[in-house]
Motif scaffolding. Sequence first.
Motif, PDB file in Angstrom:
ATOM      1  N   TYR A 106      -9.109  -6.026  -7.047  1.00  0.00           N
ATOM      2  CA  TYR A 106      -8.958  -4.795  -6.376  1.00  0.00           C
ATOM      3  C   TYR A 106      -7.991  -3.872  -7.311  1.00  0.00           C
ATOM      4  O   TYR A 106      -7.592  -4.358  -8.284  1.00  0.00           O
ATOM      5  N   GLU A 107      -8.039  -2.649  -6.709  1.00  0.00           N
ATOM      6  CA  GLU A 107      -6.918  -1.723  -7.138  1.00  0.00           C
ATOM      7  C   GLU A 107      -6.284  -1.556  -5.867  1.00  0.00           C
ATOM      8  O   GLU A 107      -6.620  -1.468  -4.784  1.00  0.00           O
ATOM      9  N   SER A 108      -4.924  -1.288  -5.997  1.00  0.00           N
ATOM     10  CA  SER A 108      -3.989  -0.947  -4.828  1.00  0.00           C
ATOM     11  C   SER A 108      -3.081   0.039  -5.420  1.00  0.00           C
ATOM     12  O   SER A 108      -2.521   0.414  -6.452  1.00  0.00           O
ATOM     13  N   VAL A 109      -2.902   1.048  -4.420  1.00  0.00           N
ATOM     14  CA  VAL A 109      -2.147   2.314  -4.490  1.00  0.00           C
ATOM     15  C   VAL A 109      -1.363   2.308  -3.167  1.00  0.00           C
ATOM     16  O   VAL A 109      -1.256   1.840  -2.137  1.00  0.00           O
ATOM     17  N   VAL A 110      -0.033   3.001  -3.558  1.00  0.00           N
ATOM     18  CA  VAL A 110       1.135   3.272  -2.389  1.00  0.00           C
ATOM     19  C   VAL A 110       1.384   4.748  -2.372  1.00  0.00           C
ATOM     20  O   VAL A 110       1.813   5.323  -3.642  1.00  0.00           O
ATOM     21  N   ILE A 111       1.312   5.338  -1.302  1.00  0.00           N
ATOM     22  CA  ILE A 111       1.818   6.886  -1.288  1.00  0.00           C
ATOM     23  C   ILE A 111       2.889   7.000  -0.078  1.00  0.00           C
ATOM     24  O   ILE A 111       2.842   6.405   0.572  1.00  0.00           O
ATOM     25  N   GLU A 112       3.403   8.089  -0.553  1.00  0.00           N
ATOM     26  CA  GLU A 112       4.330   8.530   0.442  1.00  0.00           C
ATOM     27  C   GLU A 112       4.118   9.827   0.880  1.00  0.00           C
ATOM     28  O   GLU A 112       3.844  10.632   0.037  1.00  0.00           O
ATOM     29  N   SER A 113       4.260  10.233   2.290  1.00  0.00           N
ATOM     30  CA  SER A 113       3.878  11.248   2.848  1.00  0.00           C
ATOM     31  C   SER A 113       4.670  11.646   4.001  1.00  0.00           C
ATOM     32  O   SER A 113       5.866  10.929   4.457  1.00  0.00           O
ATOM     33  N   THR A 114       4.377  12.399   5.115  1.00  0.00           N
ATOM     34  CA  THR A 114       5.095  12.579   6.254  1.00  0.00           C
ATOM     35  C   THR A 114       3.948  12.740   7.486  1.00  0.00           C
ATOM     36  O   THR A 114       2.814  12.524   7.142  1.00  0.00           O
ATOM     37  N   THR A 115       4.321  12.212   8.514  1.00  0.00           N
ATOM     38  CA  THR A 115       3.480  12.308   9.628  1.00  0.00           C
ATOM     39  C   THR A 115       2.986  13.349  10.349  1.00  0.00           C
ATOM     40  O   THR A 115       2.072  13.443  11.043  1.00  0.00           O
ATOM     41  N   ARG A 116       3.637  14.458  10.196  1.00  0.00           N
ATOM     42  CA  ARG A 116       3.435  15.930  10.414  1.00  0.00           C
ATOM     43  C   ARG A 116       3.364  16.678   9.241  1.00  0.00           C
ATOM     44  O   ARG A 116       3.852  16.383   8.274  1.00  0.00           O
ATOM     45  N   ALA A 117       2.954  18.021   9.543  1.00  0.00           N
ATOM     46  CA  ALA A 117       3.317  19.012   8.447  1.00  0.00           C
ATOM     47  C   ALA A 117       4.889  18.973   7.928  1.00  0.00           C
ATOM     48  O   ALA A 117       5.575  18.804   9.019  1.00  0.00           O
ATOM     49  N   GLY A 118       4.970  19.060   6.681  1.00  0.00           N
ATOM     50  CA  GLY A 118       6.166  19.041   6.338  1.00  0.00           C
ATOM     51  C   GLY A 118       7.128  19.893   6.851  1.00  0.00           C
ATOM     52  O   GLY A 118       8.400  19.613   6.990  1.00  0.00           O
ATOM     53  N   TYR A 119       6.832  21.177   7.279  1.00  0.00           N
ATOM     54  CA  TYR A 119       7.681  22.089   7.767  1.00  0.00           C
ATOM     55  C   TYR A 119       7.848  21.836   9.527  1.00  0.00           C
ATOM     56  O   TYR A 119       8.701  22.671   9.939  1.00  0.00           O
ATOM     57  N   TYR A 120       7.086  20.910  10.225  1.00  0.00           N
ATOM     58  CA  TYR A 120       7.227  20.741  11.424  1.00  0.00           C
ATOM     59  C   TYR A 120       8.353  19.976  11.934  1.00  0.00           C
ATOM     60  O   TYR A 120       8.468  18.692  11.350  1.00  0.00           O
ATOM     61  N   PRO A 121       8.951  20.158  12.841  1.00  0.00           N
ATOM     62  CA  PRO A 121      10.148  19.672  13.463  1.00  0.00           C
ATOM     63  C   PRO A 121       9.380  18.016  13.762  1.00  0.00           C
ATOM     64  O   PRO A 121       8.510  18.028  14.104  1.00  0.00           O
ATOM     65  N   THR A 142       8.802  15.905  11.752  1.00  0.00           N
ATOM     66  CA  THR A 142       7.966  15.069  10.651  1.00  0.00           C
ATOM     67  C   THR A 142       8.808  13.876  10.239  1.00  0.00           C
ATOM     68  O   THR A 142      10.071  13.975   9.952  1.00  0.00           O
ATOM     69  N   ARG A 143       8.272  12.805  10.141  1.00  0.00           N
ATOM     70  CA  ARG A 143       8.784  11.685   9.467  1.00  0.00           C
ATOM     71  C   ARG A 143       8.213  11.012   8.435  1.00  0.00           C
ATOM     72  O   ARG A 143       7.105  11.379   8.276  1.00  0.00           O
ATOM     73  N   PRO A 144       9.086  10.258   7.670  1.00  0.00           N
ATOM     74  CA  PRO A 144       8.479   9.848   6.469  1.00  0.00           C
ATOM     75  C   PRO A 144       7.323   8.459   6.716  1.00  0.00           C
ATOM     76  O   PRO A 144       7.336   7.698   7.757  1.00  0.00           O
ATOM     77  N   ILE A 145       6.248   8.305   5.867  1.00  0.00           N
ATOM     78  CA  ILE A 145       5.194   7.200   5.865  1.00  0.00           C
ATOM     79  C   ILE A 145       4.914   6.796   4.839  1.00  0.00           C
ATOM     80  O   ILE A 145       4.598   7.718   3.707  1.00  0.00           O
ATOM     81  N   VAL A 170      -5.240  -1.831   4.414  1.00  0.00           N
ATOM     82  CA  VAL A 170      -4.210  -0.775   4.478  1.00  0.00           C
ATOM     83  C   VAL A 170      -2.903  -1.313   5.186  1.00  0.00           C
ATOM     84  O   VAL A 170      -3.227  -2.031   5.989  1.00  0.00           O
ATOM     85  N   GLN A 171      -1.743  -1.007   4.313  1.00  0.00           N
ATOM     86  CA  GLN A 171      -0.580  -1.217   5.273  1.00  0.00           C
ATOM     87  C   GLN A 171       0.186   0.411   5.347  1.00  0.00           C
ATOM     88  O   GLN A 171       0.217   0.895   4.546  1.00  0.00           O
ATOM     89  N   ILE A 172       0.971   0.067   6.563  1.00  0.00           N
ATOM     90  CA  ILE A 172       1.615   1.432   6.536  1.00  0.00           C
ATOM     91  C   ILE A 172       2.949   1.049   7.331  1.00  0.00           C
ATOM     92  O   ILE A 172       3.299   0.152   7.977  1.00  0.00           O
ATOM     93  N   VAL A 173       4.191   1.759   6.490  1.00  0.00           N
ATOM     94  CA  VAL A 173       5.650   1.484   6.972  1.00  0.00           C
ATOM     95  C   VAL A 173       5.961   2.838   7.059  1.00  0.00           C
ATOM     96  O   VAL A 173       6.098   3.640   6.123  1.00  0.00           O
ATOM     97  N   GLY A 174       6.337   3.120   8.261  1.00  0.00           N
ATOM     98  CA  GLY A 174       7.006   4.525   8.376  1.00  0.00           C
ATOM     99  C   GLY A 174       7.671   4.719   9.615  1.00  0.00           C
ATOM    100  O   GLY A 174       8.158   3.667  10.171  1.00  0.00           O
ATOM    101  N   ARG A 175       7.910   5.944  10.055  1.00  0.00           N
ATOM    102  CA  ARG A 175       8.655   6.267  11.373  1.00  0.00           C
ATOM    103  C   ARG A 175       7.761   6.690  12.570  1.00  0.00           C
ATOM    104  O   ARG A 175       6.564   6.686  12.220  1.00  0.00           O
ATOM    105  N   GLU A 176       8.265   7.468  13.446  1.00  0.00           N
ATOM    106  CA  GLU A 176       7.412   7.622  14.690  1.00  0.00           C
ATOM    107  C   GLU A 176       6.226   8.292  14.254  1.00  0.00           C
ATOM    108  O   GLU A 176       6.242   9.346  13.602  1.00  0.00           O
ATOM    109  N   ASN A 177       4.982   7.864  14.939  1.00  0.00           N
ATOM    110  CA  ASN A 177       3.808   8.309  14.728  1.00  0.00           C
ATOM    111  C   ASN A 177       3.095   7.998  13.380  1.00  0.00           C
ATOM    112  O   ASN A 177       1.993   8.619  12.940  1.00  0.00           O
TER     113      ASN A 177
END
Lengths: 466, 466
Positions: free
Chosen positions: B370-385, B387-390, B406-413
């Motif tokens: 397999y190939e495996s990757v991890v990305i970091e993003s946000t749960t909503r648009a970056g500018y939207y109140p 928004t939390r890390p995922i 798939v594995q997910i670690v993040g905050r609300e949503n």
Amino acid sequence: MAAERMVVIGGDATGMSAASQARRLRKPEDLEVVAFERGPFSSYSACGIPYWVGGDVKERDALIARSPEEHRSRGIDLRMRTEAVELDLAGARVRVREEAGTERWEGYDHLVLATGAVPTRPPLPGIDAEGVHGVQTLDDGRQLLDALEHRIERGGGSGGEGARRAVVVGAGYIGVEMAEAFVQRGYEVTVLEKAEQPMSTLDPDMGRLVHEAMCSLGIETVLEAAVTEILTDEDGRARGVATEDTEYPADVVVLGLGVRPATELARAAELPLGTSGGLLTDLAMRVRGQENVWAGGDCVEVLNLVSGRAQHVPLGTHANKHGQVIGQNVGGGYATFPGVVGTAVSKVCDLEIARTGLLEAQASAVGLQYESVVIESTTRAGYYPGTRPIHVKMIAERRSGRLLGVQIVGRENAGKRVDIAAVALHAGMTVEQMTSLDLGYAPPFSPVWDPVLVAARKAAAAVRAG
Amino acid sequence: MAAERMVVIGGDATGMSAASQARRLRKPEDLEVVAFERGPFSSYSACGIPYWVGGDVKERDALIARSPEEHRSRGIDLRMRTEAVELDLAGARVRVREEAGTERWEGYDHLVLATGAVPTRPPLPGIDAEGVHGVQTLDDGRQLLDALEHRIERGGGSGGEGARRAVVVGAGYIGVEMAEAFVQRGYEVTVLEKAEQPMSTLDPDMGRLVHEAMCSLGIETVLEAAVTEILTDEDGRARGVATEDTEYPADVVVLGLGVRPATELARAAELPLGTSGGLLTDLAMRVRGQENVWAGGDCVEVLNLVSGRAQHVPLGTHANKHGQVIGQNVGGGYATFPGVVGTAVSKVCDLEIARTGLLEAQASAVGLQYESVVIESTTRAGYYPGTRPIHVKMIAERRSGRLLGVQIVGRENAGKRVDIAAVALHAGMTVEQMTSLDLGYAPPFSPVWDPVLVAARKAAAAVRAG
């Protein structure tokens, strides 16, 4: 001088994604990347404007993903306030006009048309009056915010007393999002919709739920409202909206009537356009019949994978994907955009509205027969705090049971469940198959039967019985 | 007397779903439905117990989906506090023991084994002391709540001073959910985990994110902690937990060490069991090799559709599906449970943890590269109140690019986004295909590229390069 030249018309999502991706993949000596943007902003989120107007987003610049300077520092020759005015496909060149009026021909090896969409503005008396606002550009947003502040300074209120009033014409996505924005600003909000329901992207039964919910949120939502005129005061400023039946006073009027593809240049160059006026492309986002002309975003039609028909779906998420695909292909890679399944999600205050696939009428229009069911459930386990109602409508093809569409109207945490159905549509799943989906369950996230599973079970039973 | 008799062992999710579904499909004169439950409760949500202990759910009865009386009023002969003690498959009968000790043989035409699971209790000194709690039954929950109230009355605190302390043994789903419950009750919480990471259902890199987040939530999380003893006071009450290195004082000790299938009866009857001790069934949930014996829920192994291996996945959502399938089949309909893809979601305070498909080690164990990757993003648009890390980790098969997990670690949503991948796994999609998924986008719901799409793009690039 570089071996090849990529010319991009339009400095927003599709255009700058295509430019950036191609720039990353090919060296400057191999590919020159030039982009023309007629406005003053690049790569901004038009979808964010309602939240800026509503106050959720504090600064205009938060909506700008990448400024012209940032693009230039990455090796893209982005020329602002420069408008493309003519395409010469035979000569492989574009005539552009700078702000000062200077015109010049620019040659290309690859041309990207990313000209976006223009808002619908019906030819009503008063439509161009001061105080009638669109919600398309950052300048629109700025003018709207200025108007709100101006009204506050003047003491607010139609006639100088009482709550301030906003009238939103159109109850589609932009209309309901702007209604929310004005609610947040403390306005009394009236939404005028000519159809029998808000959100014509939903079936009438689901639209009815939205209508009820909007009214309970304090948003006056008038259906079958035929707007005849924007009323103006002695200074020529909008003071209200007249329908065939009534007049609605307003301190501010917003138009949320949808958009059409901005394809005048393409039409003049006799490029192929679809029934909605959007450019037609192949799967690689090349304009049909053209070797080196690409198009994407709000100015193209895309294939709806469920109906098999091309349609105009102006959404930022598609525009970005199109840009990536074009950039990959111009950059020497390979990528396609297979099509959409018609997913959209929106909210008005805490009401969440989502859809994917086909409505009943859309299914009928392409000759599909179907079973349709609606279920009511909750977003979390019934006993878990913060659990909220959710209605899910599911439409499945008669006999085959293939999923055709899902519509969701609910409260917090309802809307994004539409993604489950979106992936199932991409995969061509039947509703019977969907009953076995291994979806995430824990009491804070879902009832033990996720609402989508409940809908799938009911739809599968309807298909068996049908 | 009815033509046939269905006997169900176990009055919880699988058993009562099967009973209810069969009852709906066949008339009383055609099918008698009898269910035996050894405990005092039917159809309750064990998954809800942590939230009852934590105070989010106020009343025990909120966790009971349907009481024995409700089942009986629907035509199911549910006998509480009645334990099945022997299966006689050749004689098609079950020996049951009532609370008073009376035993009797009960004949069946269809037998449903829904005996659930038993919590792991390692044979440590002090493990059976007062103050050491499981989180399996409603009685466990009641005892735990009584203990908390008792401590409050006594003034709380180990040694009578300072904050009250809870030690949770095990940092799996139940462990972290109980940690949250004690945080909500104002306890100082220590979680002891023998592995090198919390949540062994995640890869080590994602487990590390959970560890960091738990610590930042104020939950002391001790890894590689080999528990040697439950320490007791002179009255024989638990007063702490000892590891090889340290002692952790505690007002209350909770065991969250997972469960194993409760299949003693089945084993004695020589029914086929898998490597984890769970019953093996066919796709219709019939015990393998048996014509009229069915099994489902926490006492069976299920097929993991990604690995092709049978595994024990004790989750209420599967148990309910199994019950439906059995009830349909006994009821004269037709249904199957094709298998799971390994989806699970949980939360600790505002930290959301989800997974589906295979971990890296699980992929390797079945011979997948397999190939495996991890990305970091946000749960909503970056500018939207709000928004939390995922963080999204995506694992794809080498060469084919088929999604493996798939594995997910993040905050609300963050957590429920795992459903997108779950459906893609069911459909056998490649990560390249996933890059085109038409997922719901609007600024309050997602960045313009949903985090799952960002992960898919990175994974697709890794597959191309790999």
